[in-house]
Motif scaffolding. Structure first.
Motif, PDB file in Angstrom:
ATOM      1  N   ASN A  28      32.389  41.301  77.735  1.00 60.15           N
ATOM      2  CA  ASN A  28      32.313  40.393  78.988  1.00 60.15           C
ATOM      3  C   ASN A  28      32.313  39.078  78.571  1.00 60.15           C
ATOM      4  OD1 ASN A  28      31.944  42.633  81.296  1.00 60.15           O
ATOM      5  ND2 ASN A  28      30.588  42.519  79.489  1.00 60.15           N
ATOM      6  N   ASN A  29      33.124  37.978  77.363  1.00 59.95           N
ATOM      7  CA  ASN A  29      32.706  36.604  77.180  1.00 59.95           C
ATOM      8  C   ASN A  29      32.069  36.195  78.027  1.00 59.95           C
ATOM      9  OD1 ASN A  29      33.578  35.048  75.699  1.00 59.95           O
ATOM     10  ND2 ASN A  29      35.075  34.162  77.174  1.00 59.95           N
ATOM     11  N   ARG A  30      30.593  36.513  78.692  1.00 59.21           N
ATOM     12  CA  ARG A  30      29.654  36.266  78.556  1.00 59.21           C
ATOM     13  C   ARG A  30      28.366  36.975  78.999  1.00 59.21           C
ATOM     14  NH1 ARG A  30      27.892  38.077  83.749  1.00 59.21           N
ATOM     15  NH2 ARG A  30      28.928  39.561  84.694  1.00 59.21           N
ATOM     16  N   TRP A  31      27.204  35.735  78.829  1.00 60.62           N
ATOM     17  CA  TRP A  31      26.331  36.981  79.115  1.00 60.62           C
ATOM     18  C   TRP A  31      25.384  37.449  79.695  1.00 60.62           C
ATOM     19  CZ3 TRP A  31      24.705  36.613  74.203  1.00 60.62           C
ATOM     20  CH2 TRP A  31      25.237  35.778  73.500  1.00 60.62           C
ATOM     21  N   ALA A  32      25.307  39.154  79.770  1.00 60.03           N
ATOM     22  CA  ALA A  32      24.306  39.065  81.257  1.00 60.03           C
ATOM     23  C   ALA A  32      23.339  38.441  82.068  1.00 60.03           C
ATOM     24  CB  ALA A  32      23.645  40.730  80.702  1.00 60.03           C
ATOM     25  N   LEU A  33      22.988  38.662  83.336  1.00 58.38           N
ATOM     26  CA  LEU A  33      22.622  37.474  84.323  1.00 58.38           C
ATOM     27  C   LEU A  33      21.476  38.284  85.022  1.00 58.38           C
ATOM     28  CD1 LEU A  33      25.337  36.449  86.514  1.00 58.38           C
ATOM     29  CD2 LEU A  33      24.234  35.694  85.004  1.00 58.38           C
ATOM     30  N   THR A  34      21.137  40.104  84.366  1.00 57.82           N
ATOM     31  CA  THR A  34      20.434  40.550  84.986  1.00 57.82           C
ATOM     32  C   THR A  34      20.108  41.945  83.730  1.00 57.82           C
ATOM     33  OG1 THR A  34      22.247  42.469  86.372  1.00 57.82           O
ATOM     34  CG2 THR A  34      20.876  40.127  87.366  1.00 57.82           C
ATOM     35  N   PHE A  35      18.833  42.284  84.070  1.00 59.14           N
ATOM     36  CA  PHE A  35      18.916  43.358  83.230  1.00 59.14           C
ATOM     37  C   PHE A  35      19.556  44.776  83.376  1.00 59.14           C
ATOM     38  CE2 PHE A  35      15.012  41.480  82.337  1.00 59.14           C
ATOM     39  CZ  PHE A  35      14.563  40.822  81.884  1.00 59.14           C
ATOM     40  N   LYS A  36      20.105  44.741  84.482  1.00 52.72           N
ATOM     41  CA  LYS A  36      21.004  45.822  85.573  1.00 52.72           C
ATOM     42  C   LYS A  36      22.042  46.140  83.738  1.00 52.72           C
ATOM     43  CE  LYS A  36      22.491  48.119  89.774  1.00 52.72           C
ATOM     44  NZ  LYS A  36      22.364  48.495  91.425  1.00 52.72           N
ATOM     45  N   GLU A  37      22.213  44.711  84.523  1.00 50.45           N
ATOM     46  CA  GLU A  37      23.887  44.862  83.398  1.00 50.45           C
ATOM     47  C   GLU A  37      23.822  45.234  82.334  1.00 50.45           C
ATOM     48  OE1 GLU A  37      26.251  41.311  84.996  1.00 50.45           O
ATOM     49  OE2 GLU A  37      24.802  40.292  84.313  1.00 50.45           O
ATOM     50  N   LEU A  38      22.057  45.226  81.220  1.00 47.22           N
ATOM     51  CA  LEU A  38      22.589  45.561  80.467  1.00 47.22           C
ATOM     52  C   LEU A  38      21.957  47.051  80.029  1.00 47.22           C
ATOM     53  CD1 LEU A  38      20.110  42.100  78.866  1.00 47.22           C
ATOM     54  CD2 LEU A  38      22.774  42.992  79.027  1.00 47.22           C
ATOM     55  N   GLY A  39      22.222  47.471  81.633  1.00 45.32           N
ATOM     56  CA  GLY A  39      21.228  49.066  81.195  1.00 45.32           C
ATOM     57  C   GLY A  39      19.772  49.047  80.746  1.00 45.32           C
ATOM     58  N   ARG A  75      20.263  42.806  70.902  1.00 39.67           N
ATOM     59  CA  ARG A  75      21.290  43.232  70.607  1.00 39.67           C
ATOM     60  C   ARG A  75      21.958  43.872  71.774  1.00 39.67           C
ATOM     61  NH1 ARG A  75      17.833  45.636  66.891  1.00 39.67           N
ATOM     62  NH2 ARG A  75      18.216  44.121  64.559  1.00 39.67           N
ATOM     63  N   LYS A  76      21.349  44.254  73.282  1.00 39.84           N
ATOM     64  CA  LYS A  76      22.742  44.683  74.097  1.00 39.84           C
ATOM     65  C   LYS A  76      23.329  43.426  74.644  1.00 39.84           C
ATOM     66  CE  LYS A  76      19.614  48.184  75.299  1.00 39.84           C
ATOM     67  NZ  LYS A  76      19.678  49.352  76.944  1.00 39.84           N
ATOM     68  N   GLN A  77      22.590  42.359  74.731  1.00 41.94           N
ATOM     69  CA  GLN A  77      23.170  40.962  74.841  1.00 41.94           C
ATOM     70  C   GLN A  77      23.825  40.469  74.347  1.00 41.94           C
ATOM     71  OE1 GLN A  77      23.527  38.923  77.623  1.00 41.94           O
ATOM     72  NE2 GLN A  77      21.598  38.211  78.175  1.00 41.94           N
ATOM     73  N   LYS A  78      24.148  40.810  72.748  1.00 42.67           N
ATOM     74  CA  LYS A  78      24.975  40.684  71.682  1.00 42.67           C
ATOM     75  C   LYS A  78      25.981  41.685  71.773  1.00 42.67           C
ATOM     76  CE  LYS A  78      22.977  37.316  69.441  1.00 42.67           C
ATOM     77  NZ  LYS A  78      24.185  36.168  69.269  1.00 42.67           N
ATOM     78  N   GLU A  79      26.015  42.878  72.672  1.00 41.69           N
ATOM     79  CA  GLU A  79      27.008  43.755  72.782  1.00 41.69           C
ATOM     80  C   GLU A  79      27.509  43.492  74.305  1.00 41.69           C
ATOM     81  OE1 GLU A  79      25.059  47.233  72.495  1.00 41.69           O
ATOM     82  OE2 GLU A  79      24.581  47.209  70.565  1.00 41.69           O
ATOM     83  N   TYR A  80      27.116  42.786  75.395  1.00 41.92           N
ATOM     84  CA  TYR A  80      27.620  42.945  76.899  1.00 41.92           C
ATOM     85  C   TYR A  80      28.626  41.997  76.019  1.00 41.92           C
ATOM     86  CZ  TYR A  80      27.721  42.108  81.759  1.00 41.92           C
ATOM     87  OH  TYR A  80      27.420  41.297  82.768  1.00 41.92           O
ATOM     88  N   TYR A  81      27.845  40.804  75.117  1.00 43.13           N
ATOM     89  CA  TYR A  81      28.924  39.497  75.298  1.00 43.13           C
ATOM     90  C   TYR A  81      30.126  39.231  74.910  1.00 43.13           C
ATOM     91  CZ  TYR A  81      30.447  34.430  74.555  1.00 43.13           C
ATOM     92  OH  TYR A  81      30.494  33.222  74.911  1.00 43.13           O
ATOM     93  N   LYS A  82      30.613  40.437  73.705  1.00 38.23           N
ATOM     94  CA  LYS A  82      31.400  40.986  72.898  1.00 38.23           C
ATOM     95  C   LYS A  82      32.931  41.679  74.212  1.00 38.23           C
ATOM     96  CE  LYS A  82      29.321  41.448  68.422  1.00 38.23           C
ATOM     97  NZ  LYS A  82      29.199  42.762  67.142  1.00 38.23           N
TER      98      LYS A  82
END
Length: 348
Positions: A289-300, A280-287
């Motif tokens: 930033n228009n890209r998938w997170a590359l690291t867990f840090k980006e996902l918090g 779910r965090k990846q889906k939220e990140y994509y909305k």
């Protein structure tokens, strides 16, 4: 019948809902699907807890419980629903049955949230059966022309159907679904003896109005239908039944009904719930930033714990999506979730 809370560090509110569990016992008795439930097996089977509102917050105004049994051929259900006004209008199979008050069954045999089954039945015993390849959140088509061959059901009403001049007590529905319905291949041996499936139930109930002495869904002052009530066995946390990862657990005990047996939700299920949190965090990140997170840090989610155990995890992006993998601190099995939410378990 036991419930086992799954607590994962850093959960969202809906993930804090604890799935319920039920021990479905084996029966040697022949079950006649007539809605009467006169067999001794049904009297020995324990009912589920009373249904709760789908968000897990409110107590429904009418009571609902389910009993379950199984044998070598069928998965059996007996639902009892309190209802002072028993009504229904839909008589054609595979229409949208939840436009009437109905009872619904959801089943995911392999616990990966994909390729699951939905069955909806109203008081007129009209069936809508669906095969769903992926949850609706993934924009997947629904196979509405799929049929559960051999499905049996019968309804008994304690009162009268579609009669506004009296007060009813409710209705009972008895269902038998053949295990062959859930086979993935001709030779698939899928009888879940001493195994569990992910299962949930929903009861859709509408406020009604009478037009020419006929029941229909109630409309608001603007002419729109008022929202339905969604009462479920195992709460989801949000108004969305199509989150199989939050359904309950049904364990198919080889012990006969009337005997005692316990079931504890496997510890590895905590790992899966963590993976869906990251999904779910990846889906939220994509909305955002228009890209998938590359690291867990980006996902918090750089540091994650399950029951105090630090999680060994990896994230891998590729041309069509991503994989997030977590090693279970309990069994050392590797669990992978894909961009479409499918869970893959690797034991080697």
């Amino acid at each position: 019948m036991l419930s086992n809370a799954i607590n994962v560090y850093g959960q969202s509110n809906e993930s804090k809902i604890s799935p319920k569990s039920y021990v479905a016992h084996y029966t040697k008795e022949s079950i006649d699907i007539d809605g009467s439930a006169l067999e001794s097996s049904w009297s020995k089977a324990k009912p589920t807890e009373l249904f709760i509102d789908i968000e897990g917050r409110k107590i429904p105004k009418y009571k609902t419980t389910v009993k379950m049994l199984w044998d070598d051929e069928y998965f059996y259900f007996l639902a009892e629903m309190e209802e002072p006004h028993v009504w229904g209008n839909l008589k054609q199979r595979d229409t949208i049955i939840f436009y009437d008050n109905d009872f619904e069954i959801f089943i995911d045999p392999d616990n990966d949230t994909h390729n699951y089954y939905e069955f909806e039945v109203n008081v007129l015993n009209t069936l809508w059966d669906l095969f769903i390849t992926k949850p609706y959140r993934e924009g997947t088509p629904v196979l509405n022309d799929w049929d559960a061959n051999g499905f049996k059901s019968s309804v008994k009403v304690n009162g009268t159907i579609n009669n506004p001049n009296d007060t009813d007590k409710g209705w009972i529905i008895e269902i038998a679904i053949p295990f062959k319905v859930f086979k993935t291949s001709y030779y698939h041996k899928n009888i879940p003896k001493d195994k569990f499936w992910r299962v949930n139930f929903s009861r859709v109930n509408w406020d009604f109005e009478l037009q020419n002495n006929k029941y229909s869904r109630k409309r608001d002052d603007n002419g729109k239908f008022k929202p339905e009530y969604n009462w479920v066995w195992s709460p989801i946390g949000v108004i969305n039944m199509h989150q199989p990862e939050n359904w309950g657990y049904v364990y198919f005990s080889s012990k006969e009904v009337g005997e005692n047996d316990d079931f504890k939700i496997p510890e590895d299920e905590k790992v899966k719930r963590l993976l869906y949190q990251l999904y779910r965090k990846q889906k939220e990140y994509y909305k955002k930033n228009n890209r998938w997170a590359l690291t867990f840090k980006e996902l918090g989610s750089d540091d994650l714990l399950i029951d105090g155990n630090k999680v060994v995890k990896t994230i891998e992006n590729h041309q069509t999506g991503w994989n997030i993998a977590v090693v279970s601190p309990y069994t050392k099995h590797l669990f992978v979730i894909k961009e479409d939410g499918k869970i893959i378990q690797k034991e080697d």
